[in-house]
Design a protein around this motif. Structure first.
Motif, short mmCIF file in Angstrom:
data_model
loop_
_atom_site.label_atom_id
_atom_site.label_comp_id
_atom_site.label_asym_id
_atom_site.label_seq_id
_atom_site.Cartn_x
_atom_site.Cartn_y
_atom_site.Cartn_z
N ILE A 190 8.71 1.44 42.20
CA ILE A 190 8.33 2.65 42.92
C ILE A 190 8.35 3.83 41.95
O ILE A 190 9.34 4.05 41.26
N ASN A 236 6.96 5.20 51.63
CA ASN A 236 7.30 6.41 50.87
C ASN A 236 6.53 7.61 51.43
O ASN A 236 5.39 7.48 51.86
N THR A 288 8.87 7.63 40.74
CA THR A 288 9.65 8.80 41.18
C THR A 288 9.30 10.06 40.39
O THR A 288 9.79 11.13 40.72
N LYS A 295 8.47 8.47 45.66
CA LYS A 295 9.66 8.75 46.46
C LYS A 295 10.60 9.60 45.61
O LYS A 295 10.51 9.62 44.38
#
Length: 769
Positions: free
Chosen positions: A536, A412, A538, A517
């Motif tokens: 992940i 990322n 965001t 990301k």
């Protein structure tokens, strides 16, 4: 606690961890100077004093004297000398070596004088790499890439790097020596971009074609160069050991062998997972271990006694019984000691966090107690900056361990940092854990936030937490310095001060636990993108307008000092900050688009909503196009900077073999897109790269937004299942086609000024300038 008192407490651990590589020769550092500073090769000298090591004091110390155009560096290790040289170059001469933009040392025309510089590390070890870095970042590196990396490591004081390259050659020979055929072993190996998880026992075989023997041989030759250079630069390489994962043909050749099949990993089919594991209690395990370690010593020399050995990375042992866990670890330890009487087993501590439901405190203790000599084990507390395990596990019950910064998952590229955790926490850990012996960088992939990696390695030389504003100021000064330009514009430092207080100062570890990301990298969906998916994060953790302000200041610096437009570091960072500013702007567009295509809230006849949604679609797609165009001006010496660079680096290993070149390219593309034959870990390793944004992400969002607009016009709900199936078919076709047609070419950074100025003019209303 005073540093001297801390040293007395940890001295027993330091005695066990005196670096093996102390050749007494400074030729490796002399050669480094010749590579980067040839005009000063006669003006920089090194004096090595190894007495402290013979006394068992293994913390590195240096002294630098510089006057009359001469620089003399004295120290008690090669690593100390390299660190002293770096201190002089970065802090006094304001030149350095960087990952993506390469060495800037050639800019140094004269050697400036200085007052004497002294330094002593607060920990004996500075570690680098994660097993998966060898797939996410270095999979297709050339020797030139490795040369730059190793010089970067040496100058920043790293003395314990992981060294996985060439592993498949050693393992192939080890298996063939006991009767397996070459084909049986090759069927076990995964492709070049996925070898890390084959080594971990998560996957087996390749869904893109058989791993070529020529690749295995070329990586083996590359490893010999890497290890030779590591030793020359005073590093102690960490080599792999035999883990127990064997080809599926192994029980056919050895029907009496005790084997079990590890459970499926991340939804992969048994064809590519369900790996066969030879139980350490089987006598074949010790035999294979001995042969494997022996071969490495024959090929590479007696260069290390530290071996990485991870058998339960995201896989659980067959039994959680305390006695059996203890016996398992003991058997593995004995196999290592029989192969190398001085062996140290290095274990990535990820399993204790990731599989915490299995690895209770009692089970961890039983397992670690299977290694009766504490000095024979070294634990990497892999995720110390966010989820440290050492407090929960009583400093690993006395086993030596290293405080690590993991940061990045899958490559990322979001601007991100936890500056307080990386400076305050390791110092506090050192004061409270007698068995802490090092600091380390264990990122899954190296990405653009290089200052965060520098920061932890710098902290390894400071007994108190680093002064962050001063550190960021000096780092920026060195990064953009050019002796011909004089002082840098104040706007540069203002921009970095904003970056320090925003993107690099995340403290909400629930919402953003690692490098973020952007949602545009993920498969488009109406839900689940904005609220930080579990794997992940965001979520934007700061006011996006503050980053726009930093961007404008950074951009304005070149108006004051136009020569910055030809400064490769400035070019790289301008693209990087612009990338993040544009990525942040995608979020409100996406939210507005969904609001105005919701037939329930907007109504069937709401013409205004249709107009707004159509406008948002145009902006979203235009933004991605503008981003892709900007990223094409990224100046970088690293393959992992654009899709075309990544693919070309992969293809270069095939020479004139077209079929092998296609195999390598498919591996490269599959990793950063579907990550598996059927998208098992799709978008995990997504990257904001030129070519990937324009040729992959943009068409997906075109398909998604078209579907929603058509559904709105026809007054029907979107069939998400159908949309996902259609999108996946498109993704497969793109992946199989290697995205070559739409990747596009990189562009000369000389045109960057016009591109960024145009973005400022055309997008300021959207960005909030």
């Amino acid at each position: 606690m005073k540093p001297g008192m801390c040293l007395l407490i940890i001295l027993p651990y330091l005695l066990a961890f005196v670096p093996l590589v102390q050749s007494g020769s400074t030729q490796g550092l002399t050669d480094l100077v010749k590579r980067h500073l040839p005009i000063h090769a006669e003006d920089i000298s090194f004096v090595l004093h190894e007495d402290n090591y013979t006394l068992g004091i293994s913390n590195d110390q240096y002294t630098v004297h510089c006057d009359a155009g001469k620089v003399n560096v004295e120290g008690n290790s090669i690593t100390a000398l390299a660190s002293g040289l770096h201190r002089y170059l970065a802090d006094i001469a304001h030149v350095d070596v960087y990952w993506f933009i390469g060495s800037q040392l050639h800019q140094l025309q004269t050697l400036p004088p200085c007052e004497p510089l002294d330094g002593i590390s607060i920990v004996p070890w500075r570690y680098h790499f994660n097993t998966v870095t060898f797939s996410y970042t270095t999979a297709f590196w050339s020797w030139e890439d490795w040369e730059l990396e190793l010089d970067w490591l040496a100058l920043r004081g790293v003395n314990l790097p992981l060294a996985w390259v060439g592993y498949e050659r050693i393992l192939l020979e080890t298996f063939m020596d006991v009767g397996l055929s070459q084909e049986q072993v090759l069927d076990f190996f995964s492709g070049p971009a996925f070898q890390a998880w084959n080594r971990f026992g998560n996957i087996q075989s390749s869904w893109l074609g058989e791993l070529p023997v020529s690749w295995i041989d070329s990586q083996f030759e590359l490893q010999k160069k890497i290890l030779k250079r590591m030793v020359e630069l005073g590093m102690t390489p960490v080599l792999p050991a035999f883990t127990g994962f064997v080809p599926r043909a192994f029980p056919v050749v050895f029907p009496e062998a005790k084997v079990v099949n590890i459970s499926r990993w991340n939804g992969f089919s048994p064809e590519f997972s369900n790996v066969t594991f030879l139980e350490p209690s089987d006598s074949l395990f010790a035999q294979l271990q001995k042969n494997f370690v022996r071969k490495q010593k024959e090929y590479y020399g007696d260069i290390t006694h530290t071996y990485t050995l991870d058998q339960f990375n995201e896989n659980d042992p067959v039994s959680g019984d305390l006695v059996e866990l203890n016996a398992l670890a003991n058997t593995v330890w004995r196999s290592l000691k029989e192969a190398d009487p001085d062996a140290v087993w290095m274990l990535q501590g990820w399993l204790f966090f990731f599989k915490a439901d299995f690895w209770t405190k009692e089970r961890v203790k039983a397992f670690l107690d299977g290694v009766p000599e504490d000095k024979d084990m070294l634990i990497l507390d892999l995720y110390s900056e966010t989820y440290p395990q050492w407090q929960n596990l009583d400093s690993y019950f006395g086993k030596p361990w290293i405080w690590c910064q993991l940061r990045d998952f899958g490559g990322n590229q979001g601007l991100y940092g936890q500056v307080m955790n990386v400076t305050v926490n390791p110092v506090e850990a050192l004061a409270n854990s007698p068995s802490l012996v090092g600091f380390g960088l264990t990122m899954e992939a190296q990405e653009g936030n290089e200052i965060m990696y520098d920061l932890l390695l710098s902290q390894a030389w400071s007994p108190s937490p680093i002064d962050l504003p001063e550190y960021f100021h000096q780092w920026a000064r060195t990064r953009y310095a050019n002796a011909q330009d004089g002082d840098l514009p104040e706007a540069i430092f203002q921009a970095w001060d904003i970056l320090l207080r925003t993107v690099y100062n995340n403290t909400d570890l629930v919402s953003a636990f690692s490098v973020t990301k952007s949602i545009f990298e993920l498969a488009p969906n109406e839900t689940g993108l904005l609220e930080s998916p579990s794997h992940i994060p965001t979520k934007i953790m700061y006011d996006p307008s503050t980053l726009v302000s930093a961007w404008q200041r950074f951009l304005s610096a070149a108006d004051t000092l136009p020569t910055l437009w030809s400064n490769v570091a400035y070019q790289f960072d301008l693209v990087d900050i612009t990338r993040q500013v544009l990525a942040n702007a995608f979020y409100p567009m996406y939210s507005t688009f969904l609001t105005h295509t919701n037939i329930t809230s907007a109504g069937f006849d709401n013409e205004t909503s249709l107009q707004v949604a159509s406008q948002m679609q145009g902006q979203m797609l235009s933004l991605l196009s503008a981003l892709d165009n900007t990223l094409r001006y990224t100046p970088s010496k690293s393959p992992e900077s654009s899709l075309i660079s990544w693919v070309n680096a992969a293809r270069s290993w095939a020479g004139s073999n077209t079929s092998m070149a296609d195999f390598m390219a498919r591996n490269a593309v599959n990793q950063v897109t579907l990550w598996g034959p059927n998208g098992e870990i799709s978008d995990y390793a997504s990257r904001q790269w030129a070519g990937l944004v324009g040729a992959y992400y943009l068409p997906r969002w075109q398909m998604f937004t078209d579907t929603y607009l058509n559904a709105f016009r026809n007054r029907v709900s979107v069939n998400q299942t159908r949309l996902r199936e259609d999108t996946f078919v498109w993704e497969k076709s793109q992946q199989e086609g290697v995205l070559v047609e739409n990747m596009g070419e990189l562009r000369d950074p000389g045109g960057l000024r016009d591109v960024v100025k145009r973005i400022e003019e055309e997008w300021c209303d959207v960005l909030g300038c």
